[in-house]
Design an enzyme around this catalytic site. Structure first.
Site, PDB file in Angstrom:
ATOM      1  N   GLU A 101       0.790  -1.067   0.110  1.00 21.85           N
ATOM      2  CA  GLU A 101       0.111  -0.011  -0.083  1.00 21.85           C
ATOM      3  C   GLU A 101       0.983   1.346  -0.112  1.00 21.85           C
ATOM      4  OE1 GLU A 101      -2.586   1.613  -0.534  1.00 21.85           O
ATOM      5  OE2 GLU A 101      -4.121   1.781   0.993  1.00 21.85           O
ATOM      6  N   ASP A 102       0.207   2.393  -0.499  1.00 20.72           N
ATOM      7  CA  ASP A 102       1.221   3.436  -0.455  1.00 20.72           C
ATOM      8  C   ASP A 102       1.063   4.172   1.076  1.00 20.72           C
ATOM      9  OD1 ASP A 102      -1.642   4.096  -0.678  1.00 20.72           O
ATOM     10  OD2 ASP A 102      -1.549   5.434  -2.663  1.00 20.72           O
ATOM     11  N   ASP A 105      -3.806   5.496   6.254  1.00 20.25           N
ATOM     12  CA  ASP A 105      -4.452   6.878   7.211  1.00 20.25           C
ATOM     13  C   ASP A 105      -5.601   6.273   8.034  1.00 20.25           C
ATOM     14  OD1 ASP A 105      -5.084   9.323   7.767  1.00 20.25           O
ATOM     15  OD2 ASP A 105      -6.375   9.816   5.965  1.00 20.25           O
ATOM     16  N   PHE A 153      -0.944  16.190   4.061  1.00 19.17           N
ATOM     17  CA  PHE A 153      -1.417  15.576   2.690  1.00 19.17           C
ATOM     18  C   PHE A 153      -0.376  15.637   1.910  1.00 19.17           C
ATOM     19  CE2 PHE A 153      -3.518  16.067  -1.550  1.00 19.17           C
ATOM     20  CZ  PHE A 153      -4.136  14.794  -1.283  1.00 19.17           C
ATOM     21  N   ARG A 166       0.600  12.411  -9.585  1.00 19.18           N
ATOM     22  CA  ARG A 166       1.142  11.113  -9.462  1.00 19.18           C
ATOM     23  C   ARG A 166       2.531  10.948  -9.741  1.00 19.18           C
ATOM     24  NH1 ARG A 166      -3.027   7.592  -7.382  1.00 19.18           N
ATOM     25  NH2 ARG A 166      -4.962   7.765  -8.351  1.00 19.18           N
TER      26      ARG A 166
HETATM   27  P1  IMP Z   1      -7.197   4.818   4.595  1.00 22.58           P
HETATM   28  O1  IMP Z   1      -8.201   4.299   3.810  1.00 22.58           O
HETATM   29  O2  IMP Z   1      -7.726   6.063   5.075  1.00 22.58           O
HETATM   30  O3  IMP Z   1      -6.271   4.167   5.180  1.00 22.58           O
HETATM   31  O4  IMP Z   1      -6.414   5.836   3.268  1.00 22.58           O
HETATM   32  C1  IMP Z   1      -5.697   5.045   2.471  1.00 22.58           C
HETATM   33  C2  IMP Z   1      -5.853   5.290   0.867  1.00 22.58           C
HETATM   34  O5  IMP Z   1      -6.145   6.713   0.741  1.00 22.58           O
HETATM   35  C3  IMP Z   1      -4.549   5.161   0.340  1.00 22.58           C
HETATM   36  O6  IMP Z   1      -4.808   3.909  -0.369  1.00 22.58           O
HETATM   37  C4  IMP Z   1      -4.235   6.419  -0.415  1.00 22.58           C
HETATM   38  O7  IMP Z   1      -4.196   6.048  -1.699  1.00 22.58           O
HETATM   39  C5  IMP Z   1      -5.235   7.436   0.015  1.00 22.58           C
HETATM   40  N1  IMP Z   1      -4.485   8.567   0.880  1.00 22.58           N
HETATM   41  C6  IMP Z   1      -4.287   8.524   1.974  1.00 22.58           C
HETATM   42  N2  IMP Z   1      -3.683   9.628   2.548  1.00 22.58           N
HETATM   43  C7  IMP Z   1      -3.420   9.978   1.274  1.00 22.58           C
HETATM   44  C8  IMP Z   1      -2.659  11.537   1.088  1.00 22.58           C
HETATM   45  O8  IMP Z   1      -2.115  12.180   1.928  1.00 22.58           O
HETATM   46  N3  IMP Z   1      -2.464  12.023   0.032  1.00 22.58           N
HETATM   47  C9  IMP Z   1      -3.004  10.956  -1.541  1.00 22.58           C
HETATM   48  N4  IMP Z   1      -3.799   9.950  -0.898  1.00 22.58           N
HETATM   49  C10 IMP Z   1      -3.936   9.583   0.185  1.00 22.58           C
HETATM   50 MG    MG Z   2      -4.503   4.091  -2.604  1.00 27.67          MG
END
Ligand code: IMP
Ligand code: MG
Length: 176
Positions: A101-102, A105, A153, A166
């Site tokens: 995963e990238d 959050d 962010f 990207r």
């Molecule tokens: P989560 O589901 O809230 O944990 O967020 C994860 C997904 O949201 C990741 O797969 C990211 O692609 C996207 N994401 C989370 N934080 C950021 C950010 O700071 N910038 C851009 N995309 C984000």
């Molecule tokens: Mg993502």
């Protein structure tokens, strides 16, 4: 909000990201090497695309590639809803899975992915992420983490703002 390229500051350069991927690749290799000679790495598109390609080049055992495409973000925030755009077709029963995963959050994406991948009855599931934000107590154990970050962010190196930025060759940020 409109973001311009000039607003984006560098958090980690490409060289720093590559060093982190090298270190993680070694950790991952050490973790698996006595267990198996092949793993299935599952790339979560689109954000993890660059991290995935860099990471697997640094893993010194055989890696089979799988891709899933999921979205949860709109603009700068998690929508709280998961949309699956495409899913993998590989047989994962009894396999060693490494989810790539990238950024983690809220943990929503990984919770969803883990729940569905477990249904394939893999032997083992681990998670590697380029970055983990400290902002949420997401309750997910990320086994291999590149960078521990504040609630910023992020953009670039695969990460987008409404599909843009990207391809910036660094991990950047803008103030929220
Ligand atoms: P989560 O589901 O809230 O944990 O967020 C994860 C997904 O949201 C990741 O797969 C990211 O692609 C996207 N994401 C989370 N934080 C950021 C950010 O700071 N910038 C851009 N995309 C984000
Ligand atoms: Mg993502």
């Amino acid at each position: 909000m409109k973001i311009n390229r000039e607003d984006i500051k560098i958090l980690y350069t490409l060289d720093e990201i590559r060093d982190a991927a090298k270190k993680l690749g070694k950790e991952i290799t050490d973790f698996y090497k006595d267990k198996t000679d092949v793993i299935h790495a599952v790339c979560i598109l689109k954000g993890a695309i660059h991290f995935f390609t860099e990471l697997v080049l640094n893993i010194d055992i055989d890696v089979i590639y799988s891709f899933i495409h999921i979205t949860s973000y709109s603009g700068m925030d998690s929508t709280g809803r998961i949309r699956v755009k495409s899913w993998l077709e590989e047989d994962l029963e009894d396999k060693y899975l490494l989810i790539v995963e990238d950024v983690v959050d809220t943990g929503l994406t990984l919770r969803y992915v883990m729940r569905y991948l477990k249904k394939y009855r893999p032997k083992d599931i681990r998670i590697a992420a380029l970055a983990e934000k400290s902002s949420h107590d997401h309750g997910i154990k990320v086994d291999f983490v590149g960078f521990h970050l504040e609630d910023q962010f992020l953009l670039g190196y695969g990460l987008d703002y409404d599909e843009r930025f990207r391809n910036l060759p660094f991990l950047g940020y803008v103030e929220k």
